[in-house]
Design an enzyme around this catalytic site. Structure first.
Site, mmCIF file in Angstrom:
data_model
loop_
_atom_site.group_PDB
_atom_site.id
_atom_site.type_symbol
_atom_site.label_atom_id
_atom_site.label_comp_id
_atom_site.label_asym_id
_atom_site.label_seq_id
_atom_site.Cartn_x
_atom_site.Cartn_y
_atom_site.Cartn_z
ATOM 1 N N GLY A 1 23.336 -19.904 36.874
ATOM 2 C CA GLY A 1 24.732 -19.752 36.473
ATOM 3 C C GLY A 1 25.212 -18.316 36.322
ATOM 4 N N ASP B 1 26.302 -22.060 24.836
ATOM 5 C CA ASP B 1 26.867 -23.341 24.414
ATOM 6 C C ASP B 1 26.186 -23.724 23.091
ATOM 7 O OD1 ASP B 1 28.452 -25.676 25.016
ATOM 8 O OD2 ASP B 1 26.673 -26.687 25.752
ATOM 9 N N ASP C 1 25.768 -16.916 31.826
ATOM 10 C CA ASP C 1 27.092 -17.458 32.139
ATOM 11 C C ASP C 1 27.804 -17.959 30.888
ATOM 12 O OD1 ASP C 1 25.283 -19.560 31.815
ATOM 13 O OD2 ASP C 1 25.938 -20.683 33.573
ATOM 14 N N ARG D 1 29.629 -23.712 42.084
ATOM 15 C CA ARG D 1 29.332 -22.419 41.469
ATOM 16 C C ARG D 1 30.085 -21.292 42.171
ATOM 17 N NH1 ARG D 1 24.783 -23.057 38.146
ATOM 18 N NH2 ARG D 1 23.299 -24.654 38.778
ATOM 19 N N LYS E 1 31.086 -20.737 23.775
ATOM 20 C CA LYS E 1 31.724 -21.933 23.192
ATOM 21 C C LYS E 1 31.261 -22.031 21.747
ATOM 22 C CE LYS E 1 31.659 -25.176 27.062
ATOM 23 N NZ LYS E 1 30.996 -26.422 27.513
ATOM 24 N N VAL F 1 33.262 -26.799 31.604
ATOM 25 C CA VAL F 1 33.922 -25.961 32.615
ATOM 26 C C VAL F 1 33.041 -25.816 33.853
ATOM 27 C CG1 VAL F 1 35.320 -24.652 30.963
ATOM 28 C CG2 VAL F 1 33.019 -23.840 31.522
HETATM 29 P P1 IMP Z 1 22.910 -23.960 25.758
HETATM 30 O O1 IMP Z 1 21.410 -23.929 25.787
HETATM 31 O O2 IMP Z 1 23.440 -25.244 25.180
HETATM 32 O O3 IMP Z 1 23.537 -22.752 25.117
HETATM 33 O O4 IMP Z 1 23.400 -24.089 27.257
HETATM 34 C C1 IMP Z 1 23.393 -23.071 28.127
HETATM 35 C C2 IMP Z 1 23.416 -23.591 29.550
HETATM 36 O O5 IMP Z 1 24.060 -24.868 29.673
HETATM 37 C C3 IMP Z 1 24.232 -22.642 30.370
HETATM 38 O O6 IMP Z 1 23.436 -21.606 30.869
HETATM 39 C C4 IMP Z 1 24.797 -23.536 31.438
HETATM 40 O O7 IMP Z 1 23.897 -23.637 32.532
HETATM 41 C C5 IMP Z 1 24.914 -24.901 30.805
HETATM 42 N N1 IMP Z 1 26.297 -25.171 30.343
HETATM 43 C C6 IMP Z 1 26.745 -25.217 29.074
HETATM 44 N N2 IMP Z 1 28.054 -25.499 29.023
HETATM 45 C C7 IMP Z 1 28.450 -25.633 30.310
HETATM 46 C C8 IMP Z 1 29.722 -25.920 30.928
HETATM 47 O O8 IMP Z 1 30.770 -26.116 30.288
HETATM 48 N N3 IMP Z 1 29.730 -25.969 32.291
HETATM 49 C C9 IMP Z 1 28.612 -25.769 33.043
HETATM 50 N N4 IMP Z 1 27.421 -25.478 32.507
HETATM 51 C C10 IMP Z 1 27.333 -25.419 31.150
HETATM 52 MG MG MG Z 2 23.838 -25.556 34.524
#
Ligand code: IMP
Ligand code: MG
Length: 184
Positions: free
Chosen positions: A46, A105, A102, A167, A133, A155
């Site tokens: 990403g 979350d 990227d 992408r 986020k 998104v």
């Molecule tokens: P986290 O471990 O929950 O912080 O997630 C991080 C990863 O989840 C990012 O590097 C993205 O690959 C994916 N991700 C989280 N939210 C989104 C989104 O809204 N769209 C696409 N990929 C997301």
């Molecule tokens: Mg992903």
């Protein structure tokens, strides 16, 4: 293959907005690291578009490396478990390392990657994410550079995928999940 226009809800960040903000971030990073060198670590896949645009605006000498992780998640939801599927080429001991992501979350991915990198004794370790986020955060992560804070919506575009597609789009859009057919 369903056309993304069928489930695009709105363009959240336009290509112009992205490029303007990324230049600002690059300028800031160049000022902060003046007189030093920088080692950018991009988390595949990403972060790729963000990395390549951001690095063009950084003026200090820099090197790059890549890492890929997979989280044991279901339904676009990460869990605390993160596995390194591609490790760095180069050792990071004594380097000024910056993770380029990227999106942060839940925070689990970055948090797990930071834990791994800390054990390798970089000189410094910072986090640069294009999107944040905050409402979704489950573990606290230190974000040093943030492009945009966005609402709690899924998104796609500009590195971020919908089931691996799109992408390549130059903007970031929100998905209308009611109109999205994963197999369509
Ligand atoms: P986290 O471990 O929950 O912080 O997630 C991080 C990863 O989840 C990012 O590097 C993205 O690959 C994916 N991700 C989280 N939210 C989104 C989104 O809204 N769209 C696409 N990929 C997301
Ligand atoms: Mg992903």
């Amino acid at each position: 293959m369903q056309d993304y226009r069928e489930y695009l809800d709105e363009i959240l960040v336009s290509s112009d907005q992205l490029q303007t903000r990324i230049k600002e971030m690059g300028d800031q990073i160049s000022r902060d690291y003046a007189g030093q060198t920088l080692h950018l670590i991009c988390i595949l896949r990403g972060g790729v578009l963000f990395l390549t645009d951001l690095m063009r605006h950084i003026t200090v000498p820099l090197t790059i490396d890549f890492m890929a992780v997979s989280s044991y998640g279901v339904n676009r939801q990460s869990t605390g478990q993160v596995r390194i599927t591609l490790d760095l080429e180069r050792q990071i001991q004594n380097l000024n390392v910056m993770l380029v992501e990227d999106i942060v979350d839940s925070g689990y991915t970055i948090s797990a990657v930071l834990d791994v990198l800390r054990t390798r004794h970089p000189r410094s370790l910072r986090v640069c994410t294009l999107l944040d986020k905050p409402e979704r955060r489950e573990v606290d992560v230190p974000i040093d550079y943030r492009g945009f804070s966005i609402a709690n919506k899924f998104v796609f575009g500009y590195g971020l995928d919908m089931d691996e597609y799109y992408r390549n789009l130059p903007f970031i859009a929100t998905v209308d999940l009611k109109r999205y057919r994963p197999d369509g």
